[in-house]
Write an enzyme that holds these catalytic residues in place. Sequence first.
Site, PDB file in Angstrom:
ATOM      1  CB  CYS A 262      -0.914  -0.005   1.212  1.00  0.00           C
ATOM      2  SG  CYS A 262      -1.927  -1.482   1.296  1.00  0.00           S
TER       3      CYS A 262
ATOM      4  CG  HIS B 122      -3.283   3.219   2.371  1.00  0.00           C
ATOM      5  ND1 HIS B 122      -3.837   2.880   1.163  1.00  0.00           N
ATOM      6  CD2 HIS B 122      -3.280   2.089   3.131  1.00  0.00           C
ATOM      7  CE1 HIS B 122      -4.162   1.590   1.194  1.00  0.00           C
ATOM      8  NE2 HIS B 122      -3.835   1.096   2.368  1.00  0.00           N
TER       9      HIS B 122
ATOM     10  CG  ASN C  19      -6.912  -0.993   1.350  1.00  0.00           C
ATOM     11  OD1 ASN C  19      -6.099  -0.732   0.459  1.00  0.00           O
ATOM     12  ND2 ASN C  19      -6.538  -1.294   2.587  1.00  0.00           N
TER      13      ASN C  19
HETATM   14  O1  UT7 Z   1      -4.038  -1.480   3.491  1.00  0.00           O
HETATM   15  C1  UT7 Z   1      -3.078  -2.104   4.277  1.00  0.00           C
HETATM   16  C2  UT7 Z   1      -3.269  -1.788   5.697  1.00  0.00           C
HETATM   17  N1  UT7 Z   1      -4.512  -2.345   6.158  1.00  0.00           N
HETATM   18  C3  UT7 Z   1      -5.188  -1.723   7.097  1.00  0.00           C
HETATM   19  O2  UT7 Z   1      -4.801  -0.666   7.530  1.00  0.00           O
HETATM   20  C4  UT7 Z   1      -6.426  -2.407   7.608  1.00  0.00           C
HETATM   21  C5  UT7 Z   1      -6.521  -2.196   9.083  1.00  0.00           C
HETATM   22  N2  UT7 Z   1      -7.595  -2.941   9.738  1.00  0.00           N
HETATM   23  C6  UT7 Z   1      -8.900  -2.622   9.645  1.00  0.00           C
HETATM   24  O3  UT7 Z   1      -9.303  -1.803   8.840  1.00  0.00           O
HETATM   25  C7  UT7 Z   1      -9.833  -3.258  10.659  1.00  0.00           C
HETATM   26  O4  UT7 Z   1      -9.068  -4.028  11.549  1.00  0.00           O
HETATM   27  C8  UT7 Z   1     -10.960  -4.131  10.061  1.00  0.00           C
HETATM   28  C9  UT7 Z   1     -11.970  -3.249   9.333  1.00  0.00           C
HETATM   29  C10 UT7 Z   1     -10.371  -5.162   9.133  1.00  0.00           C
HETATM   30  C11 UT7 Z   1     -11.728  -4.864  11.179  1.00  0.00           C
HETATM   31  O5  UT7 Z   1     -12.214  -3.925  12.123  1.00  0.00           O
HETATM   32  P1  UT7 Z   1     -11.895  -4.095  13.665  1.00  0.00           P
HETATM   33  O6  UT7 Z   1     -12.580  -2.994  14.355  1.00  0.00           O
HETATM   34  O7  UT7 Z   1     -10.417  -4.194  13.852  1.00  0.00           O
HETATM   35  O8  UT7 Z   1     -12.617  -5.455  14.002  1.00  0.00           O
HETATM   36  P2  UT7 Z   1     -12.074  -6.763  14.777  1.00  0.00           P
HETATM   37  O9  UT7 Z   1     -11.273  -7.603  13.849  1.00  0.00           O
HETATM   38  O10 UT7 Z   1     -11.444  -6.348  16.082  1.00  0.00           O
HETATM   39  O11 UT7 Z   1     -13.422  -7.514  15.107  1.00  0.00           O
HETATM   40  C12 UT7 Z   1     -14.415  -6.936  15.967  1.00  0.00           C
HETATM   41  C13 UT7 Z   1     -15.656  -7.822  15.995  1.00  0.00           C
HETATM   42  C14 UT7 Z   1     -15.350  -9.290  16.308  1.00  0.00           C
HETATM   43  O12 UT7 Z   1     -16.431  -9.780  17.061  1.00  0.00           O
HETATM   44  P3  UT7 Z   1     -16.378  -9.877  18.672  1.00  0.00           P
HETATM   45  O13 UT7 Z   1     -15.179 -10.751  18.972  1.00  0.00           O
HETATM   46  O14 UT7 Z   1     -16.197  -8.457  19.153  1.00  0.00           O
HETATM   47  O15 UT7 Z   1     -17.681 -10.470  19.034  1.00  0.00           O
HETATM   48  C15 UT7 Z   1     -15.342  -9.968  14.961  1.00  0.00           C
HETATM   49  O16 UT7 Z   1     -15.689 -11.331  15.041  1.00  0.00           O
HETATM   50  O17 UT7 Z   1     -16.269  -7.846  14.691  1.00  0.00           O
HETATM   51  C16 UT7 Z   1     -16.385  -9.203  14.209  1.00  0.00           C
HETATM   52  N3  UT7 Z   1     -16.161  -9.192  12.781  1.00  0.00           N
HETATM   53  C17 UT7 Z   1     -17.137  -9.004  11.874  1.00  0.00           C
HETATM   54  N4  UT7 Z   1     -18.463  -8.833  11.997  1.00  0.00           N
HETATM   55  C18 UT7 Z   1     -19.178  -8.657  10.865  1.00  0.00           C
HETATM   56  C19 UT7 Z   1     -14.968  -9.289  12.136  1.00  0.00           C
HETATM   57  N5  UT7 Z   1     -15.165  -9.179  10.801  1.00  0.00           N
HETATM   58  C20 UT7 Z   1     -16.491  -9.024  10.622  1.00  0.00           C
HETATM   59  C21 UT7 Z   1     -17.289  -8.828   9.493  1.00  0.00           C
HETATM   60  N6  UT7 Z   1     -18.624  -8.651   9.667  1.00  0.00           N
HETATM   61  N7  UT7 Z   1     -16.755  -8.787   8.245  1.00  0.00           N
END
Ligand code: UT7
Length: 337
Positions: free
Chosen positions: A126, A262, A293
């Site tokens: 990225c 980004h 992204n």
């Molecule tokens: O481009 C290169 C660099 N990349 C980035 O900068 C990406 C950085 N990361 C992100 O943008 C975020 O981490 C994500 C958007 C991918 C995920 O968001 P998050 O706030 O970090 O979510 P998480 O992985 O901590 O998950 C939170 C909750 C979990 O449930 P519990 O354990 O709180 O009950 C997950 O199981 O959300 C759940 N979850 C989802 N729910 C619905 C994870 N993915 C999904 C989903 N739909 N797709």
Amino acid sequence: MAAAKPALRAPRGAEHAALLGIGAYRPSRVVPNSELVEAIDSSDEWIQQRSGIRSRRWATPEETVQMMGASAARAALEDAGVDAKQIDCVIVATVTHLVQTPALATMIAHELGTEQAAAFDISAACAGFCHGIALADGMVRAGSAGHVLVIGVERLSDITDLSDRGTAFIFADGAGAAVVGPSDVPGIGPVVWGSDGEQSELIKSRADWRDVLASPEPLMPHLVMQGNPVFRWASFAMAKIGQQALDEAGISADQLDCFVPHQANMRIVDALARSMKLPATVRIARDIAESGNTSAASVPLALARMKADGEARSGDTALFIAFGAGLAYAAQVVVVP
Ligand code: UT7
């Protein structure tokens, strides 16, 4: 007496370099969240809240990385008023040119009709486009190239597992490009860049060619990402890098017109702007809402949209910052062409 060793003639470049034009290519197929949610047991609401993404573009089979990269490059050349024959070097930043060699840049250079420009690809994920701008700036000022075309292009839909909840809704396709050339005044500030290989496991291909060949079932080397640690790293560590790029360019936050980070996640965009205490007068790129992204393409796509919408004007100062797999990052202040 031994003859004196001849002194080499040193290359001499332009005093300053600048972005002379930018261009973008957005693939034709619009993919709303509703198309993806069933396979990942998610919802439009969750995706919008957690990432800010409403829809993204995916390439059709005809919209190859070469086609999209060359289209964005033609738009940048036209914007710059520079002919392809004036281009001495083509740099392509991509992680989705799915053959190991030759470099995509050589094919794009040929398609554009450059006169045998130097051409190579770089792999900085990225952050690739901002790495390319830093290289081009150095080349123009050092004299190894007069004009450089920097292209960021991705077809991440090819390497995204649509059943993976952590990545399926994030990654998307597109291309952006810039022409870098000589300038009377500085148009590209000092780059602040680096990497943290200790965290290289956080975003990676899940398989290499040997794994693919050894697999009894067809195995695509999809991207895998531990989203949350990357999210936290980007939101905190990258604000310091952005501030450093402003300081090194001698620009205060008050003097900044546009912030073009980004487009990884809208919450990261907001967190960075908050941590850097950017005043409300700074216009902020939010292309992720409709583009997802797009890795190496995201910064030039976001700037192109801001220009098209009248949010960024020629002569404005803009802070670029990009970060991703590696973990690799790069930031610089530029003058908008
Ligand atoms: O481009 C290169 C660099 N990349 C980035 O900068 C990406 C950085 N990361 C992100 O943008 C975020 O981490 C994500 C958007 C991918 C995920 O968001 P998050 O706030 O970090 O979510 P998480 O992985 O901590 O998950 C939170 C909750 C979990 O449930 P519990 O354990 O709180 O009950 C997950 O199981 O959300 C759940 N979850 C989802 N729910 C619905 C994870 N993915 C999904 C989903 N739909 N797709």
